[in-house]
Design an enzyme around this catalytic site. Structure first.
Site, mmCIF file in Angstrom:
data_model
loop_
_atom_site.group_PDB
_atom_site.id
_atom_site.type_symbol
_atom_site.label_atom_id
_atom_site.label_comp_id
_atom_site.label_asym_id
_atom_site.label_seq_id
_atom_site.Cartn_x
_atom_site.Cartn_y
_atom_site.Cartn_z
ATOM 1 C CE LYS A 50 70.751 85.858 80.519
ATOM 2 N NZ LYS A 50 70.181 85.125 82.056
ATOM 3 N NE ARG A 121 67.960 89.161 81.942
ATOM 4 C CZ ARG A 121 68.498 89.327 81.062
ATOM 5 N NH1 ARG A 121 68.933 90.749 80.262
ATOM 6 N NH2 ARG A 121 67.809 88.702 79.766
ATOM 7 N N GLY A 130 67.123 78.364 82.602
ATOM 8 C CA GLY A 130 67.046 78.081 84.174
ATOM 9 C C GLY A 130 67.595 77.608 85.259
ATOM 10 C CG MET A 132 73.794 79.097 86.731
ATOM 11 S SD MET A 132 75.572 80.433 85.936
ATOM 12 C CE MET A 132 74.885 80.116 83.795
ATOM 13 N NE ARG A 374 67.778 81.298 74.682
ATOM 14 C CZ ARG A 374 67.200 81.225 75.650
ATOM 15 N NH1 ARG A 374 68.675 81.389 76.868
ATOM 16 N NH2 ARG A 374 66.196 81.394 76.760
ATOM 17 C CG HIS A 492 69.698 42.010 69.774
ATOM 18 N ND1 HIS A 492 68.229 42.287 69.572
ATOM 19 C CD2 HIS A 492 70.457 41.417 68.910
ATOM 20 C CE1 HIS A 492 67.967 41.173 68.496
ATOM 21 N NE2 HIS A 492 69.342 40.929 68.057
ATOM 22 C CB SER A 819 84.776 46.424 56.360
ATOM 23 O OG SER A 819 84.245 46.912 56.436
ATOM 24 C CB CYS A 886 80.866 47.598 57.968
ATOM 25 S SG CYS A 886 81.622 46.712 58.804
ATOM 26 C CE1 TYR A 906 82.836 50.318 53.351
ATOM 27 C CE2 TYR A 906 83.969 50.726 51.582
ATOM 28 C CZ TYR A 906 83.627 49.727 52.467
ATOM 29 O OH TYR A 906 83.819 48.485 52.807
#
Ligand code: ADP
Ligand code: MG
Ligand code: MG
Length: 929
Positions: A50, A121, A130, A132, A374, A492, A819, A886, A906
């Site tokens: 700020k 502030r 909100g 502080m 901001r 899963h 891999s 992978c 990759y």
């Protein structure tokens, strides 16, 4: 007379405080005002977000009321020195106030003319909305309030400011807030009481209150403070200021702020700054007001002025919802000139900050003042649109545009969405983890089979389970979405949902599921299978009662369904543009994890350049195969097993042909069977007797076999390459299927350069790999020779057991590619299972032992070291060894950057994450050039 801040003695300070090494030179206060500022926008660490931007806005000539920032160094000092301040601070604050007085032409504490009133502030480096405290109208007391009333000839205004100040200062600084047995803020109770007494309506609008009412409020508020604190409300403005500054620094460590910092990974060492700023007043009457605005719409990304304001109000009213604000464009009906000025400021902000700004303003008697700006938070859809359009407008270059879109948010662009108006009439009944983004609605079913049947009847289905297992796969495919009561983001359900691009909320603990009664209870309300609808938002994790209308995303309609209308839409076009830029920047390939031709085709449309992981076991769960695989598993002899495998061979070959056909020239890595066999076994009595009949085996014997296959810890049991060591026939059959499929496809498309990559899972010792590789090469070479077609193939391995990583130089003697299977590598390195970790990981986050789920974000300090050393060791033996990843981490942006740095060629991830991985890979490439 200024009231002093408590400062520690010089001696003590120089000993303890890091911030006071050369006390005389330390600058703790940075002023701004009248076009000049000590600080600037780049000083967020010292001045907070700020403060730094208030200085920056002042420098570029925007109308910012004068003020000063007390630096975050003081916060650090404050906490390091028993809540005392550096000695020179008081003098610097007094100088800061004098500077404000000069610019504003008012005096702090003046009782004869309009006095200088200030806002105190908070302002951390990153905004913590909100969290502080902020105190407005400071400097008022029974004398200065009269001066204000006299100077403005507006008694009501003066007392309105005063009652606000006593409320805020009393509540936030003196700590007069609701007691444990109270439901409401005691100041609010007093205010409602007064409105009830005088207007018969405790909820009456604040605007009904007269100057006299407000005076009475101040009296009662002050009495409340005296009663609760035992001390009179402070009257000396300097004392008020000193208290308020202390409260803001103190608020850095209030409970809310601590919780927020933990959630958003903000280090507590950062500290907050304090901004003291001259007040401007949005509450002087109908020609004043306060508001918040975005330079563009943060939800849709559209280039429209977006925001809201309240006439005759101070800032906190807008947020607190005391009255309903109006859209900012409505200012044209109230204060048209102010709107013109705001439009001008909007342009200046974007031109200067080169990003969408979220700003706060106040209009005092038709004059606009800027109080904050901001970079605006935005949805994924908006982020893409902002980036692409700002590049077009030449505000930013394409590389900056690529960096602007948080890769993780890109899935929001792909996900189906709830109709926004429809949501308004809907009730949230629970929340879980947002595991598969998007919106889904359906009739609830608690069992996969019944879900499939209902879907076949044409119902929209939501599969609800306590948790899911591979058996549920078909049900998950049939369902619109998946909801579980247990399990984390790497459970899963979540994994499969992401792989399939399914909407999923998991771990919604408030749901009580009764499989037996086929009901779900939430908040005492019962929902029945086959009857009741639920809706889930997998982007936020919210569960709603009933059916909510959804729509597929434009990008999906355009990319996957080739929908021409969607292709004309802005979202689609912007997405394609962004992906084009990614292509230009990327160094690393992005492949996909796909097991079917359909998944592979989708992944290609998303931009995948190959398959990094084709899991052969998923193919076996389908209805026509499970019987044969079960036969293979319960076979007692190699001959029996060969009979069963012979049934699987053509099926599997067909699968691979389908995949090669779709992938054309692109590389395809196929992994040999990996999971513990018992995962495939029947559990249902009916299935068991059917299998026994097929195998011509008594049911009791089959049951014995099944129980003999039970493992205490299947994750570390009979699986992976161990299956090929014990049953070489399995590896033979799979190799045959792969090689024959490749040959058949090559016959059809001689111009394609198909080089199958056969991957052996779970290798820990080079000798294991030697053994399995022998099976593969013998089978493959025999078939290739017989076919008369030249076919190259590679044999490689997953690096997923720490021993393999450590001996990678040995492994590379046999492996033509590595891999990294970072899911297993993470489990094995940490020594906990990803299926069980959910139960205790939360405690690890709470206790700050871990910051992230190591299954979601690669643990670079541990697992990452294994990866880096395995890369080096592998390259020692085989300099041109192919390297990829992978595991699930292949789709995680921060892990992707790590992969680039580690030198992988990759990454591979599920089809729906391919765009995210492409974006992350491009961002990493741009960042690391
Ligand atoms: P937060 O960080 O919680 O947004 P702020 O410090 O921005 O807190 O203050 C909240 C609101 O108080 C602002 O949006 C603004 O409307 C009002 N406010 C802050 N400073 C001033 C000021 N100098 N003059 C008038 N109103 C102010
Ligand atoms: Mg603010
Ligand atoms: Mg594995």
């Amino acid at each position: 007379m200024p009231k002093n801040l408590k400062s520690s003695s010089k001696k003590a300070a120089s000993k303890k405080a890091p911030a006071s090494k050369s006390p005389k030179k330390m600058k703790y206060v940075y002023t701004w005002g009248a076009g000049k500022a000590d600080g600037n926008g780049s000083m967020k660490a010292l001045l907070g977000g700020k403060g730094a931007n208030l200085a920056e806005m002042t420098r570029i000539g925007l109308p910012v009321p004068a003020g000063f920032t007390i630096t975050t160094d003081v916060c650090t000092y404050f906490y390091a020195n028993k809540r005392k301040y550096p000695v020179e601070l008081q003098g610097q604050i007094e100088a800061g106030v004098r500077n404000m007085e000069k610019i504003m032409g008012r005096k702090f504490g003046d009782t004869t003319q309009f006095p200088l009133l200030v806002a105190v502030r908070s302002g951390a480096r990153d905004s913590m909305p909100g969290m502080m405290d902020t105190i407005l109208n400071l400097g008022l007391n029974d004398q200065t309030v009269e001066a204000v009333a006299k100077a403005t000839n507006n008694e009501r205004f003066a007392w309105d400011c005063y009652r606000r100040f006593v409320h805020m200062h009393g509540g936030k600084v003196l700590g007069v807030s609701k007691l444990p047995h109270e439901d409401h803020d005691p100041f609010e109770i007093i205010m409602e009481g007064l409105k009830a007494e005088r207007y018969n309506d405790p909820k009456a609008n604040d605007s009904v209150m007269t100057a006299d009412d407000l005076k009475e409020l101040v009296k009662r508020f002050k009495a409340l403070c005296k009663e609760r604190t035992g001390k009179a409300f402070p009257t000396n403005p300097w004392e008020q200021l000193q208290q308020a500054v202390g409260a803001v620094f103190g608020s850095w460590n209030n409970d809310r702020a601590i919780v927020y910092r933990r959630k958003y990974n903000i280090p507590s060492e950062w500290g907050t700054a304090v901004n003291v700023q001259a007040m401007v007043f949005g509450n002087t009457g109908p020609e004043s007001g306060s508001g918040v605005a975005f330079t563009r719409d943060p939800a849709t990304g559209e280039k429209v002025f977006y925001g809201e304001f309240l006439i005759n109000a101070q800032g906190e009213d807008v947020v607190a919802g005391v009255r309903t604000p109006e859209p900012v464009r409505e200012l044209k009906n109230h204060l048209p000139k102010a709107l013109v000025e705001l439009e001008r400021i909007r342009k200046v902000l974007e031109t200067h900050f080169k990003d969408v700004q979220d700003f706060e303003f106040t209009i005092q008697d038709r004059v606009v003042y800027m109080l904050q700006t901001r970079n605006g938070k935005r949805t994924g859809v908006a982020a893409v649109r902002f980036a692409v359009e700002m590049e077009k407008e030449k505000l930013i270059d394409w590389k900056t545009a690529v960096k602007r879109v948080p890769a993780d948010q890109l899935d929001q662009v792909l996900a189906p969405i709830f109709d926004r108006t429809a949501l308004k009439n809907t009730k949230a009944i629970a929340t879980g983890l947002p595991a598969g983004p998007g919106a889904a609605s359906g009739v609830i079913y608690f069992n996969a089979d019944r879900a499939v049947k209902a879907a076949e009847r044409g119902e929209k289905v939501l599969l609800v389970r306590v948790e899911t297992s591979p058996e549920d796969l078909r049900g998950m495919i049939a369902a619109e979405g998946i909801l579980t009561a247990r399990g984390g983001v790497s459970s899963h359900a979540a994994l499969v949902a992401r792989q399939m691009g399914k909407v999923c909320v998991c771990g919604a603990a408030a749901l009580e599921i009764d499989y037996h009664a086929k009901t779900l209870t939430a908040n005492g309300q019962v929902y029945k299978e086959g009857v009741d609808y639920l809706s889930i938002d997998g982007t936020s994790g919210t569960v709603y009662a009933g059916e909510v209308k959804t729509a597929p995303s434009e990008v999906i309609q355009g990319l996957l369904h080739n929908d021409t209308t969607a292709k004309k839409g802005a979202t689609y076009k912007n997405f394609v543009k962004l992906m084009d830029w990614c292509e230009k920047a990327t160094k690393m390939q992005v492949r996909t994890n796909a097991d079917t031709p359909a998944d592979s085709a989708q992944a290609i449309k998303f931009g995948a350049e190959g398959i990094g992981l084709c899991r052969t076991e998923h193919m076996f769960f389908e209805a026509d195969r499970i019987a044969a695989i079960r036969e293979m598993i319960v076979s007692k002899t190699a001959d029996q097993r060969k009979v069963a495998l012979a049934k699987l061979l053509p099926i599997q070959r067909g699968d691979f042909e389908g995949i090669f056909e779709v992938m054309e020239n692109r590389p395809v890595t196929i992994r040999l069977l990996d999971p513990p066999l018992h995962e495939f076994l029947p559990t249902d009595e009916a299935d068991i007797s059917a299998l026994a009949q097929e195998m011509q085996m008594p049911v009791s014997e089959l049951k014995d076999i099944i129980s003999s296959l039970h493992e205490f810890n299947p994750m570390m049991g009979h699986r992976g390459c161990r299956l090929d060591v014990t049953y070489p026939e399995i590896g033979e059959m799979q190799t045959q299927a792969i090689i024959e499929a490749a040959i058949n496809t090559k016959k059809k498309h001689p111009e394609w350069d198909i080089v199958p990559e056969i991957m052996v899972p779970l290798i820990g010792d080079v000798k294991e790999l030697q053994f399995v590789k022998n099976i593969i090469t013998e089978t493959a070479d025999r078939i290739i020779a017989a076919s008369g077609i030249a076919l190259k193939y590679l044999v490689g391995t997953m690096i997923e057991i720490p021993r393999a990583a450590i001996t990678a130089n040995e492994i590379a003697k046999e492996a033509e590619f590595f891999s990294f299977g970072t899911n297993d590598l993470t489990q094995m390195t940490f020594g906990f299972s990803r299926d069980d970790a959910g139960q205790f990981l939360n405690a690890y986050y709470d206790k700050k032992i871990y910051e992230n789920d190591p299954f979601a974000r690669l643990d670079q300090d541990g697992v990452g070291k294994l990866v880096i050393s395995a890369v080096k060791l592998g390259q020692q033996t085989r300099p041109d060894i192919k390297l990829g990843i992978c595991g699930e981490h292949g789709g995680d942006p921060s892990s992707i950057e790590f992969c680039l740095k580690a030198g992988l060629h990759y990454v591979s991830c599920s089809p729906y994450r391919v765009p995210i991985a492409r974006l992350a890979a491009a961002q990493a490439a741009i960042k690391n050039t």
